[in-house]
Design a protein around this motif. Structure first.
Motif, PDB file in Angstrom:
ATOM      1  N   ALA A   1       0.860  -1.187   0.000  1.00  0.00           N
ATOM      2  CA  ALA A   1       0.000   0.000   0.000  1.00  0.00           C
ATOM      3  C   ALA A   1       0.892   1.231   0.000  1.00  0.00           C
ATOM      4  CB  ALA A   1      -0.904  -0.018   1.237  1.00  0.00           C
ATOM      5  N   PRO A   2       1.376   1.623  -1.178  1.00  0.00           N
ATOM      6  CA  PRO A   2       2.366   2.701  -1.210  1.00  0.00           C
ATOM      7  C   PRO A   2       1.807   3.999  -0.637  1.00  0.00           C
ATOM      8  CG  PRO A   2       2.224   1.588  -3.322  1.00  0.00           C
ATOM      9  CD  PRO A   2       1.066   1.110  -2.504  1.00  0.00           C
TER      10      PRO A   2
ATOM     11  N   ARG B   1      13.852 -10.437 -11.475  1.00  0.00           N
ATOM     12  CA  ARG B   1      14.427  -9.962 -12.743  1.00  0.00           C
ATOM     13  C   ARG B   1      13.323  -9.496 -13.688  1.00  0.00           C
ATOM     14  NH1 ARG B   1      18.680 -14.938 -13.150  1.00  0.00           N
ATOM     15  NH2 ARG B   1      20.484 -13.925 -12.202  1.00  0.00           N
ATOM     16  N   ALA B   2      12.274 -10.295 -13.767  1.00  0.00           N
ATOM     17  CA  ALA B   2      11.170  -9.962 -14.680  1.00  0.00           C
ATOM     18  C   ALA B   2      10.448  -8.689 -14.238  1.00  0.00           C
ATOM     19  CB  ALA B   2      10.186 -11.133 -14.741  1.00  0.00           C
ATOM     20  N   GLY B   3      10.406  -8.461 -12.918  1.00  0.00           N
ATOM     21  CA  GLY B   3       9.698  -7.296 -12.391  1.00  0.00           C
ATOM     22  C   GLY B   3      10.588  -6.091 -12.159  1.00  0.00           C
ATOM     23  N   ASP B   4      11.822  -6.147 -12.661  1.00  0.00           N
ATOM     24  CA  ASP B   4      12.777  -5.046 -12.504  1.00  0.00           C
ATOM     25  C   ASP B   4      12.994  -4.707 -11.030  1.00  0.00           C
ATOM     26  OD1 ASP B   4      14.606  -3.186 -13.406  1.00  0.00           O
ATOM     27  OD2 ASP B   4      13.128  -1.587 -13.598  1.00  0.00           O
ATOM     28  N   CYS B   5      13.147  -5.720 -10.205  1.00  0.00           N
ATOM     29  CA  CYS B   5      13.357  -5.524  -8.764  1.00  0.00           C
ATOM     30  C   CYS B   5      14.760  -5.924  -8.329  1.00  0.00           C
ATOM     31  CB  CYS B   5      12.331  -6.331  -7.966  1.00  0.00           C
ATOM     32  SG  CYS B   5      10.691  -5.591  -7.959  1.00  0.00           S
ATOM     33  N   VAL B   6      15.648  -6.197  -9.284  1.00  0.00           N
ATOM     34  CA  VAL B   6      16.991  -6.651  -8.919  1.00  0.00           C
ATOM     35  C   VAL B   6      17.902  -5.445  -8.714  1.00  0.00           C
ATOM     36  CG1 VAL B   6      19.020  -7.940  -9.680  1.00  0.00           C
ATOM     37  CG2 VAL B   6      16.739  -8.861 -10.081  1.00  0.00           C
ATOM     38  N   LEU B   7      18.625  -5.463  -7.612  1.00  0.00           N
ATOM     39  CA  LEU B   7      19.555  -4.375  -7.292  1.00  0.00           C
ATOM     40  C   LEU B   7      20.950  -4.689  -7.804  1.00  0.00           C
ATOM     41  CD1 LEU B   7      19.842  -1.679  -5.785  1.00  0.00           C
ATOM     42  CD2 LEU B   7      20.266  -2.984  -3.695  1.00  0.00           C
ATOM     43  N   GLU B   8      21.426  -5.907  -7.550  1.00  0.00           N
ATOM     44  CA  GLU B   8      22.750  -6.335  -8.018  1.00  0.00           C
ATOM     45  C   GLU B   8      22.607  -7.726  -8.614  1.00  0.00           C
ATOM     46  OE1 GLU B   8      25.657  -4.879  -8.042  1.00  0.00           O
ATOM     47  OE2 GLU B   8      25.429  -3.166  -6.679  1.00  0.00           O
ATOM     48  N   ASP B   9      23.146  -7.923  -9.801  1.00  0.00           N
ATOM     49  CA  ASP B   9      22.997  -9.219 -10.468  1.00  0.00           C
ATOM     50  C   ASP B   9      24.373  -9.765 -10.809  1.00  0.00           C
ATOM     51  OD1 ASP B   9      21.787 -11.415 -11.471  1.00  0.00           O
ATOM     52  OD2 ASP B   9      20.473 -10.351 -12.851  1.00  0.00           O
ATOM     53  N   GLY B  10      25.142 -10.087  -9.796  1.00  0.00           N
ATOM     54  CA  GLY B  10      26.488 -10.625  -9.992  1.00  0.00           C
ATOM     55  C   GLY B  10      26.550 -12.066  -9.538  1.00  0.00           C
TER      56      GLY B  10
ATOM     57  N   TRP C   1      18.034  -8.437  -4.388  1.00  0.00           N
ATOM     58  CA  TRP C   1      16.817  -7.861  -4.951  1.00  0.00           C
ATOM     59  C   TRP C   1      15.846  -7.435  -3.859  1.00  0.00           C
ATOM     60  CZ3 TRP C   1      17.760 -13.037  -4.429  1.00  0.00           C
ATOM     61  CH2 TRP C   1      16.738 -13.868  -3.975  1.00  0.00           C
ATOM     62  N   CYS C   2      14.890  -6.604  -4.249  1.00  0.00           N
ATOM     63  CA  CYS C   2      13.777  -6.249  -3.367  1.00  0.00           C
ATOM     64  C   CYS C   2      12.631  -7.196  -3.724  1.00  0.00           C
ATOM     65  CB  CYS C   2      13.337  -4.799  -3.578  1.00  0.00           C
ATOM     66  SG  CYS C   2      14.509  -3.594  -2.962  1.00  0.00           S
ATOM     67  N   PRO C   3      12.251  -8.102  -2.823  1.00  0.00           N
ATOM     68  CA  PRO C   3      11.179  -9.043  -3.158  1.00  0.00           C
ATOM     69  C   PRO C   3       9.880  -8.282  -3.481  1.00  0.00           C
ATOM     70  CG  PRO C   3      12.302  -9.721  -1.146  1.00  0.00           C
ATOM     71  CD  PRO C   3      12.800  -8.350  -1.480  1.00  0.00           C
TER      72      PRO C   3
ATOM     73  N   PRO D   1       8.086  -2.218  -3.596  1.00  0.00           N
ATOM     74  CA  PRO D   1       9.460  -2.705  -3.795  1.00  0.00           C
ATOM     75  C   PRO D   1      10.080  -2.191  -5.103  1.00  0.00           C
ATOM     76  CG  PRO D   1       8.052  -4.451  -2.964  1.00  0.00           C
ATOM     77  CD  PRO D   1       7.146  -3.297  -3.267  1.00  0.00           C
ATOM     78  N   GLU D   2       9.260  -1.982  -6.113  1.00  0.00           N
ATOM     79  CA  GLU D   2       9.776  -1.453  -7.379  1.00  0.00           C
ATOM     80  C   GLU D   2      10.334  -0.036  -7.194  1.00  0.00           C
ATOM     81  OE1 GLU D   2       6.839  -2.773  -6.794  1.00  0.00           O
ATOM     82  OE2 GLU D   2       6.687  -4.558  -8.052  1.00  0.00           O
ATOM     83  N   ALA D   3       9.687   0.739  -6.321  1.00  0.00           N
ATOM     84  CA  ALA D   3      10.177   2.094  -6.028  1.00  0.00           C
ATOM     85  C   ALA D   3      11.389   2.034  -5.103  1.00  0.00           C
ATOM     86  CB  ALA D   3       9.067   2.923  -5.386  1.00  0.00           C
TER      87      ALA D   3
END
Ligand SMILES: [Zn+2]
Length: 311
Positions: A18-19, A186-195, A200-202, A298-300
């Motif tokens: 509930a943003p 990844r699909a929801g553009d919620c990844v912060l670091e992909d190494g 990610w932010c769930p 989480p996306e924000a």
């Protein structure tokens, strides 16, 4: 403002996202006044080794019970297990300095701390306990009763209900649900670091700015990871905590290493680390429903945390 009911695909927990009006919570904190490097009465400070029960393990120099250590493991003076509930409860002092939190540790120090947490979990499972996990409570609102930065390791002689439920979900799906969660992020553009380690932010974060880290295609148990993997995870988790501090100030948080029971065998599971900032108190609604409420999408949150790249 649109609210949305979401389910964590790993744990099955439900949250109402509930943003509020702001991406940054009202509880933004100015930097706390610096702590002293040593406190004479602190049982975890260098030189006060006699103030704790006899130590269980150390990294660094010196004899047990004397200075010279870098990471020190002692029994918890007020264990939550013992007579009645079998297990073990111990404290891992992150460094001999009173003023150095997890985010302040240098590369070698944070890697050493994570190696100790791995090794303590491994020891308890080898000793026959059913489950063991490690966590850090940072700040009083997150449950820290002693100011000196420390982690705790708790072993239990039974598999705790949440772990049992995750295990049931993995087994029922016959899938690695943490790997699914990475793909979902990844699909929801919620990844912060992909190494080597993914952070990610769930999408179904239980708290605003919650972060999750793991090694993709990882092992079932955290205590099974190799030294090189410890390095990657330790640096990633510290990076996540530093980003939180950059965006939110020195907020309280719980950091939890979630891992499989000792007798996991061939059943599917995948350890992961949660970092849960404590920006709001849980209130009547949460108590009555078992639902969490997350006031920052989480996306924000991930977008705000990306601004802190390079910290
Ligand atoms: Zn201290």
């Amino acid at each position: 403002m649109v609210s949305e009911l979401r389910e964590d695909i790993v744990t099955g927990a439900h949250v109402i996202v509930a943003p509020g009006r702001s991406v940054r919570p009202d509880t933004f904190r100015a930097p706390a006044p610096p702590l002293p490097a040593t406190v004479p009465a602190c049982p975890f400070c260098d030189g006060n080794e006699h103030k704790t029960p006899p130590e269980l393990a150390r990294r660094g120099e010196g004899a047990p019970g004397s200075p010279g250590w870098r990471v020190r493991v002692v029994p918890n003076l007020y264990p939550i297990v013992g007579d009645g509930v079998g297990g073990a409860h111990e404290v891992v002092v992150l460094s001999s300095a009173h003023d150095r939190s997890l985010a302040d540790l240098d590369d070698d120090a944070i890697i050493e701390v994570f190696a100790v947490l791995r090794d303590r979990i491994a020891k308890h499972l080898a000793d026959g306990h059913a489950h063991a996990h490690a966590f850090v409570n940072h700040g009083k609102p997150a449950g820290a009763s002693i100011e000196h930065p420390h982690a705790q390791v708790i072993a239990l002689d039974f598999v705790p209900p949440m772990v049992d439920e995750v295990l049931r979900r993995f087994t029922s799906a016959q899938r690695d649900l943490v790997q699914d969660a990475i793909e979902e992020a990844r699909a929801g553009d919620c990844v912060l670091e992909d190494g080597a380690t993914v952070t990610w932010c769930p999408p179904a974060s239980l708290t605003a700015y919650a972060l999750r880290c793991t090694l993709p295609f990882g092992r079932r148990r955290f205590d099974a990871i190799a030294d090189g993997e410890v390095r990657s995870v330790a640096l990633a988790v510290r990076g996540a905590v530093r980003r939180l501090a950059f965006v939110l100030g020195d907020v309280p948080y719980n950091l939890v290493i979630n891992t499989a029971p000792g007798d996991i065998d061939e059943r599917p599971f995948h350890w992961w680390v949660d970092v849960l900032p404590r920006l709001a108190v849980t209130a009547g609604f949460e108590q009555a429903t078992g639902l969490a409420v997350c006031t920052v999408a989480p996306e924000a949150a991930v977008a705000a945390l990306r601004e802190s790249a390079g910290v």
